[in-house]
Motif scaffolding. Structure first.
Motif, PDB file in Angstrom:
ATOM      1  N   MET A   1       0.851  -1.175   0.000  1.00 23.06           N
ATOM      2  CA  MET A   1       0.000   0.000   0.000  1.00 23.06           C
ATOM      3  C   MET A   1       0.894   1.235   0.000  1.00 23.06           C
ATOM      4  O   MET A   1       1.807   1.358   0.808  1.00 23.06           O
ATOM      5  N   GLY A   2       0.659   2.157  -0.864  1.00 21.95           N
ATOM      6  CA  GLY A   2       1.435   3.381  -0.958  1.00 21.95           C
ATOM      7  C   GLY A   2       0.804   4.511  -0.173  1.00 21.95           C
ATOM      8  O   GLY A   2      -0.152   4.315   0.562  1.00 21.95           O
ATOM      9  N   PHE A   3       1.343   5.682  -0.334  1.00 23.40           N
ATOM     10  CA  PHE A   3       0.781   6.851   0.322  1.00 23.40           C
ATOM     11  C   PHE A   3       1.029   8.080  -0.530  1.00 23.40           C
ATOM     12  O   PHE A   3       1.830   8.070  -1.452  1.00 23.40           O
ATOM     13  N   LYS A   4       0.328   9.133  -0.186  1.00 30.65           N
ATOM     14  CA  LYS A   4       0.448  10.395  -0.892  1.00 30.65           C
ATOM     15  C   LYS A   4       0.852  11.458   0.127  1.00 30.65           C
ATOM     16  O   LYS A   4       0.292  11.508   1.229  1.00 30.65           O
ATOM     17  N   ASN A   5       1.836  12.286  -0.204  1.00 34.25           N
ATOM     18  CA  ASN A   5       2.246  13.363   0.699  1.00 34.25           C
ATOM     19  C   ASN A   5       1.061  14.262   0.997  1.00 34.25           C
ATOM     20  O   ASN A   5       0.317  14.651   0.095  1.00 34.25           O
ATOM     21  N   ASN A   6       0.895  14.604   2.276  1.00 38.67           N
ATOM     22  CA  ASN A   6      -0.160  15.522   2.698  1.00 38.67           C
ATOM     23  C   ASN A   6       0.413  16.354   3.838  1.00 38.67           C
ATOM     24  O   ASN A   6       0.544  15.870   4.957  1.00 38.67           O
ATOM     25  N   TYR A   7       0.748  17.590   3.560  1.00 34.91           N
ATOM     26  CA  TYR A   7       1.385  18.452   4.552  1.00 34.91           C
ATOM     27  C   TYR A   7       0.405  19.383   5.254  1.00 34.91           C
ATOM     28  O   TYR A   7       0.814  20.277   5.987  1.00 34.91           O
ATOM     29  N   SER A   8      -0.885  19.176   5.087  1.00 39.14           N
ATOM     30  CA  SER A   8      -1.869  20.100   5.654  1.00 39.14           C
ATOM     31  C   SER A   8      -1.846  20.126   7.178  1.00 39.14           C
ATOM     32  O   SER A   8      -2.166  21.147   7.770  1.00 39.14           O
ATOM     33  N   ASP A   9      -1.485  19.030   7.831  1.00 37.13           N
ATOM     34  CA  ASP A   9      -1.466  18.998   9.288  1.00 37.13           C
ATOM     35  C   ASP A   9      -0.060  19.072   9.870  1.00 37.13           C
ATOM     36  O   ASP A   9       0.122  18.878  11.067  1.00 37.13           O
TER      37      ASP A   9
END
Length: 166
Positions: A1-9
């Protein structure tokens, strides 16, 4: 399972806000700075059984050895006697208990709940966390299980076996 960068938090400023934090005393150890100053480094683990932010995060505090310790200070290896006693009182250690040495006292502190009042201070142009007060908890443990990290780096220690092939 991969992931996507999310810098909102992502918190750009890694220091915790000023305020009170319910913690347990996770670790206490004596360390010497590069300049030769000796201190008791205290790691407070922010409790996960209390509804608060930064659960399982750490707050760090140091008690420094006195340059000219009093006779009372010498009983606790040269640290401020009143500071050491305040730590014991806040953690709920019994009044009048005898200790042979500071190590026994420190061992009694581990996993005791306290309430930390965190402040900020400026040092060399940077804002840093500073423990302003250490007080009794508002949430006694009452047998609650605080999840302790396995080690400071988050990795579990593996047993060493003599017959490993490497």
């Amino acid at each position: 399972m991969g992931f996507k960068n999310n810098y909102s938090d992502v918190n750009e400023n890694s220091i915790k806000p000023i305020g009170d934090y319910e913690c347990v005393i996770h670790k206490v150890e004596e360390r010497t700075t590069r300049n030769g100053k000796v201190g008791l480094n205290i790691q407070f683990l922010i409790r996960s059984d209390v509804n608060q932010k930064y659960q399982k995060g750490y707050i760090f505090h140091t008690l420094w050895k006195r340059k000219e310790p009093t006779d009372l200070d010498k009983q606790v290896n040269g640290y401020g006697f009143n500071q050491v006693m305040q730590l014991g009182k806040a953690s709920g250690l019994p009044e009048g208990k005898d200790y042979d040495n500071l190590t026994q006292f420190i061992n009694d502190l581990i996993n005791k709940p306290v309430r930390i009042t965190l402040n900020h201070r400026e040092y060399n142009g940077n804002t840093q966390e500073e423990v302003k007060y250490i007080n009794k908890t508002k949430f006694p443990l009452n047998g609650a299980n605080i999840q302790q990290p396995k080690s400071n780096d988050g990795f579990e220690e593996m047993p060493v076996e003599d017959d490993l092939p490497f």
